[in-house]
Design a protein around this motif. Sequence first.
Motif, PDB file in Angstrom:
ATOM      1  N   GLY A  31      -0.873  -6.787  79.174  1.00  9.38           N
ATOM      2  CA  GLY A  31      -0.577  -6.319  80.521  1.00  9.38           C
ATOM      3  C   GLY A  31      -1.646  -5.414  81.100  1.00  9.38           C
ATOM      4  O   GLY A  31      -1.397  -4.685  82.070  1.00  9.38           O
ATOM      5  N   ILE A  32      -2.848  -5.450  80.523  1.00 10.90           N
ATOM      6  CA  ILE A  32      -3.965  -4.635  81.006  1.00 10.90           C
ATOM      7  C   ILE A  32      -4.983  -5.537  81.680  1.00 10.90           C
ATOM      8  O   ILE A  32      -5.474  -6.490  81.072  1.00 10.90           O
ATOM      9  N   ASP A  33      -5.307  -5.254  82.934  1.00 13.79           N
ATOM     10  CA  ASP A  33      -6.309  -6.033  83.648  1.00 13.79           C
ATOM     11  C   ASP A  33      -7.665  -5.825  82.976  1.00 13.79           C
ATOM     12  O   ASP A  33      -8.182  -4.700  82.942  1.00 13.79           O
ATOM     13  N   PRO A  34      -8.271  -6.884  82.427  1.00 12.19           N
ATOM     14  CA  PRO A  34      -9.561  -6.728  81.737  1.00 12.19           C
ATOM     15  C   PRO A  34     -10.703  -6.326  82.659  1.00 12.19           C
ATOM     16  O   PRO A  34     -11.772  -5.931  82.187  1.00 12.19           O
ATOM     17  N   GLY A  35     -10.492  -6.382  83.963  1.00 17.58           N
ATOM     18  CA  GLY A  35     -11.521  -6.003  84.911  1.00 17.58           C
ATOM     19  C   GLY A  35     -11.491  -4.524  85.297  1.00 17.58           C
ATOM     20  O   GLY A  35     -12.326  -4.067  86.073  1.00 17.58           O
ATOM     21  N   ARG A  36     -10.546  -3.773  84.731  1.00 13.06           N
ATOM     22  CA  ARG A  36     -10.466  -2.348  85.050  1.00 13.06           C
ATOM     23  C   ARG A  36     -11.613  -1.558  84.420  1.00 13.06           C
ATOM     24  O   ARG A  36     -12.251  -2.010  83.459  1.00 13.06           O
ATOM     25  N   ARG A  37     -11.859  -0.382  84.943  1.00 19.05           N
ATOM     26  CA  ARG A  37     -12.847   0.529  84.380  1.00 19.05           C
ATOM     27  C   ARG A  37     -12.146   1.464  83.396  1.00 19.05           C
ATOM     28  O   ARG A  37     -10.972   1.805  83.585  1.00 19.05           O
ATOM     29  N   PRO A  38     -12.827   1.912  82.360  1.00 18.42           N
ATOM     30  CA  PRO A  38     -12.174   2.744  81.342  1.00 18.42           C
ATOM     31  C   PRO A  38     -11.590   4.044  81.889  1.00 18.42           C
ATOM     32  O   PRO A  38     -10.563   4.520  81.387  1.00 18.42           O
ATOM     33  N   GLN A  39     -12.199   4.604  82.929  1.00 15.80           N
ATOM     34  CA  GLN A  39     -11.722   5.880  83.445  1.00 15.80           C
ATOM     35  C   GLN A  39     -10.366   5.789  84.141  1.00 15.80           C
ATOM     36  O   GLN A  39      -9.755   6.816  84.438  1.00 15.80           O
ATOM     37  N   THR A  40      -9.883   4.564  84.380  1.00 12.79           N
ATOM     38  CA  THR A  40      -8.594   4.398  85.067  1.00 12.79           C
ATOM     39  C   THR A  40      -7.409   4.340  84.110  1.00 12.79           C
ATOM     40  O   THR A  40      -6.266   4.402  84.549  1.00 12.79           O
ATOM     41  N   LEU A  41      -7.660   4.236  82.819  1.00 13.45           N
ATOM     42  CA  LEU A  41      -6.569   4.054  81.861  1.00 13.45           C
ATOM     43  C   LEU A  41      -5.917   5.378  81.463  1.00 13.45           C
ATOM     44  O   LEU A  41      -6.598   6.367  81.196  1.00 13.45           O
ATOM     45  N   ALA A  42      -4.588   5.377  81.404  1.00 17.71           N
ATOM     46  CA  ALA A  42      -3.831   6.505  80.874  1.00 17.71           C
ATOM     47  C   ALA A  42      -3.802   6.397  79.350  1.00 17.71           C
ATOM     48  O   ALA A  42      -4.118   5.346  78.776  1.00 17.71           O
ATOM     49  N   LEU A  43      -3.389   7.478  78.690  1.00 13.87           N
ATOM     50  CA  LEU A  43      -3.368   7.471  77.225  1.00 13.87           C
ATOM     51  C   LEU A  43      -2.501   6.348  76.677  1.00 13.87           C
ATOM     52  O   LEU A  43      -2.875   5.667  75.718  1.00 13.87           O
ATOM     53  N   GLY A  44      -1.335   6.148  77.273  1.00 12.66           N
ATOM     54  CA  GLY A  44      -0.443   5.089  76.804  1.00 12.66           C
ATOM     55  C   GLY A  44      -1.055   3.709  76.946  1.00 12.66           C
ATOM     56  O   GLY A  44      -0.788   2.811  76.119  1.00 12.66           O
ATOM     57  N   GLU A  45      -1.879   3.522  77.966  1.00 13.91           N
ATOM     58  CA  GLU A  45      -2.526   2.223  78.141  1.00 13.91           C
ATOM     59  C   GLU A  45      -3.597   2.004  77.073  1.00 13.91           C
ATOM     60  O   GLU A  45      -3.810   0.866  76.628  1.00 13.91           O
ATOM     61  N   TRP A  46      -4.268   3.083  76.657  1.00 15.24           N
ATOM     62  CA  TRP A  46      -5.213   2.929  75.542  1.00 15.24           C
ATOM     63  C   TRP A  46      -4.473   2.496  74.281  1.00 15.24           C
ATOM     64  O   TRP A  46      -4.991   1.707  73.483  1.00 15.24           O
ATOM     65  N   ASP A  47      -3.249   2.972  74.102  1.00 15.05           N
ATOM     66  CA  ASP A  47      -2.452   2.542  72.947  1.00 15.05           C
ATOM     67  C   ASP A  47      -2.129   1.052  73.040  1.00 15.05           C
ATOM     68  O   ASP A  47      -2.118   0.340  72.029  1.00 15.05           O
ATOM     69  N   GLN A  48      -1.878   0.584  74.256  1.00 13.22           N
ATOM     70  CA  GLN A  48      -1.648  -0.849  74.452  1.00 13.22           C
ATOM     71  C   GLN A  48      -2.902  -1.647  74.103  1.00 13.22           C
ATOM     72  O   GLN A  48      -2.810  -2.733  73.514  1.00 13.22           O
ATOM     73  N   VAL A  49      -4.052  -1.118  74.481  1.00 17.71           N
ATOM     74  CA  VAL A  49      -5.313  -1.783  74.150  1.00 17.71           C
ATOM     75  C   VAL A  49      -5.495  -1.857  72.640  1.00 17.71           C
ATOM     76  O   VAL A  49      -5.873  -2.890  72.081  1.00 17.71           O
ATOM     77  N   VAL A  50      -5.218  -0.739  71.952  1.00 12.59           N
ATOM     78  CA  VAL A  50      -5.342  -0.712  70.489  1.00 12.59           C
ATOM     79  C   VAL A  50      -4.458  -1.779  69.863  1.00 12.59           C
ATOM     80  O   VAL A  50      -4.890  -2.545  69.003  1.00 12.59           O
ATOM     81  N   ALA A  51      -3.205  -1.826  70.310  1.00 15.71           N
ATOM     82  CA  ALA A  51      -2.271  -2.805  69.750  1.00 15.71           C
ATOM     83  C   ALA A  51      -2.729  -4.225  70.035  1.00 15.71           C
ATOM     84  O   ALA A  51      -2.661  -5.105  69.162  1.00 15.71           O
ATOM     85  N   ALA A  52      -3.212  -4.466  71.239  1.00 18.09           N
ATOM     86  CA  ALA A  52      -3.644  -5.818  71.606  1.00 18.09           C
ATOM     87  C   ALA A  52      -4.833  -6.258  70.773  1.00 18.09           C
ATOM     88  O   ALA A  52      -4.897  -7.395  70.288  1.00 18.09           O
TER      89      ALA A  52
END
Length: 279
Positions: A243-264
């Motif tokens: 559920g994370i747009d791969p076109g986003r910039r890293p500075q836009t992610l919240a901590l919880g979204e980084w956790d989603q990235v890790v899991a993915a």
Amino acid sequence: MSTAPRAPFRPSSRRGQNFLVDRAVQRRIASAAALPPGATVVEIGAGTGNLTEALLAHGLRVTAVEIEDVLVARLRDRFRNRDHVQIVSGDARRLDLHQLAGGPFHVVANLPYSVGTRLVVSFVTAPKPPRSLTVLLQREVARRLTAQPGDMALLSVIVQSFARARRLFDVPPEAFRPRPKVISTLVRIDPVRRTGLDIESAEARIAVARHGFAQTRKKLRNSLAAGLGRREPEVGAALEAAGIDPGRRPQTLALGEWDQVVAALRVGQPAEHSGSGAT
């Protein structure tokens, strides 16, 4: 009568030494720490001892750390007949502050610009962090520490993974000698008690974020693929599945979204290396 030799001392630009000379600001910092009488404070870079004096006026027990021999001598002379203060000669980065303080402690300090960021990171990630930090930093560093999604940096992710941080007030260059070229900001940082699992999750989040922020102008898909040595289509598909747009910039992610990235990325298929992956 003073007994210590008044050896000449010139602040070191290499060490980022800018002494806070405004007594009103010193008193305001001591008040902003909001610590009860009897609490133990470690002051890093005590310098001339004026902030030390303000902290003692609040009934605090102060361990004042100073690296410059000339200033250590002056501090010991100034506070030689004062209770509740000990002067420690040394580099705070190499001292066991928990042991020196005799147990749990708070940090209140005008941190040298050259080491302020590193000290904050080492404190919040330590096995026994200070109970709180009330510290002066360059305003830009303070902004990164407290940034919200949209303006996040790697420093934001690291500090906010282990602590709550907020800006209190700015201090102008005129309050220092020599005058710095930047505005300073007083920051309050409160480390959060975490379990071993929390720490493991935070470390995984930070490890992936390092790759994401290595190339902040690139899209998340590109920077993560380069950093992890994976193919961009694979990383993009994993992010989309989370559920994370791969076109986003890293500075836009919240901590919880980084956790989603890790899991993915953990459940993604291993990359087929072509020999040109990032190290």
